[in-house]
Scaffold this motif. Structure first.
Motif, mmCIF file in Angstrom:
data_model
loop_
_atom_site.group_PDB
_atom_site.id
_atom_site.type_symbol
_atom_site.label_atom_id
_atom_site.label_comp_id
_atom_site.label_asym_id
_atom_site.label_seq_id
_atom_site.Cartn_x
_atom_site.Cartn_y
_atom_site.Cartn_z
ATOM 1 N N SER A 161 -19.574 -8.146 -7.189
ATOM 2 C CA SER A 161 -18.508 -8.932 -6.596
ATOM 3 C C SER A 161 -19.097 -9.781 -5.473
ATOM 4 C CB SER A 161 -17.441 -7.980 -6.038
ATOM 5 O OG SER A 161 -16.381 -8.696 -5.471
ATOM 6 N N SER A 162 -18.308 -10.612 -4.874
ATOM 7 C CA SER A 162 -18.827 -11.521 -3.859
ATOM 8 C C SER A 162 -18.902 -10.880 -2.482
ATOM 9 C CB SER A 162 -17.973 -12.790 -3.801
ATOM 10 O OG SER A 162 -16.921 -12.655 -2.898
ATOM 11 N N CYS A 172 -15.666 -11.554 -0.457
ATOM 12 C CA CYS A 172 -14.565 -10.598 -0.627
ATOM 13 C C CYS A 172 -14.840 -9.303 0.134
ATOM 14 C CB CYS A 172 -14.340 -10.312 -2.105
ATOM 15 S SG CYS A 172 -13.667 -11.726 -2.999
#
Length: 167
Positions: free
Chosen positions: A18-19, A22
């Motif tokens: 995921s980033s 985030c």
């Protein structure tokens, strides 16, 4: 990435990663809800658990033998770096009288932070601590002593030995 580190894909289309954006939003949201100190305690604890799990997954726990610092360094670099979870780059680990000093850069915690930020690398420090504790069989207490955000060349974590890990 080595299959020992890669998890089974948790999401069919997007995969396991995921980033950072985030993740940082989660951290700042939790800080806003709980405060800085409670968040730091929770993130260090979560990092320690993640580090221990990673060491266990790699089969590095309960080997019953002395492990060289060079071997520990290589395993941490592999597990947390570019070939592993990409949490950070571990440049070196130095053994000191009372523990260990770990030099890192490109930590997920410092990513995108402005120079001068008071941000601490709590999750990263905890993850390295948990990995080292599991791998070395020693209980440690970590502190961040330098930061790339505050004119340091590295994010440096010092781990003092508290004793043997209780089984």
């Amino acid at each position: 990435m080595d299959m020992a580190i890669a998890q089974n894909e948790l999401r069919q289309e997007l995969g396991d990663f995921s980033s950072i954006i985030c993740l940082k939003a989660i951290i700042t949201g939790v800080e806003e809800a709980l405060g800085d100190k409670a968040t730091a305690i929770a993130l260090i604890s979560a990092g320690r658990q993640r580090g221990r799990m990673l060491a266990e997954k790699l089969g590095l726990v309960d080997k019953g033998k002395e492990v060289s610092l060079a071997d520990v360094t290589q395993k941490v670099q592999y597990a947390l770096g570019k070939e592993g979870t990409r949490l950070c780059v571990v440049d070196k680990i130095i053994q000191e009288d009372e523990g260990y000093k770990v030099y890192t850069h490109e930590t997920v915690c410092s990513a995108g932070e402005p120079q001068g930020s008071s941000r601490q690398c709590t999750f990263t420090m905890g993850a390295i601590q948990g990995f080292l504790e599991a791998f070395l069989g020693k209980r440690l207490r970590g502190t961040q002593t330098e930061s790339t955000l505050r004119e340091g060349t590295h994010d440096v974590f010092e781990y003092k030995i508290l004793g043997a890990v209780q089984k």
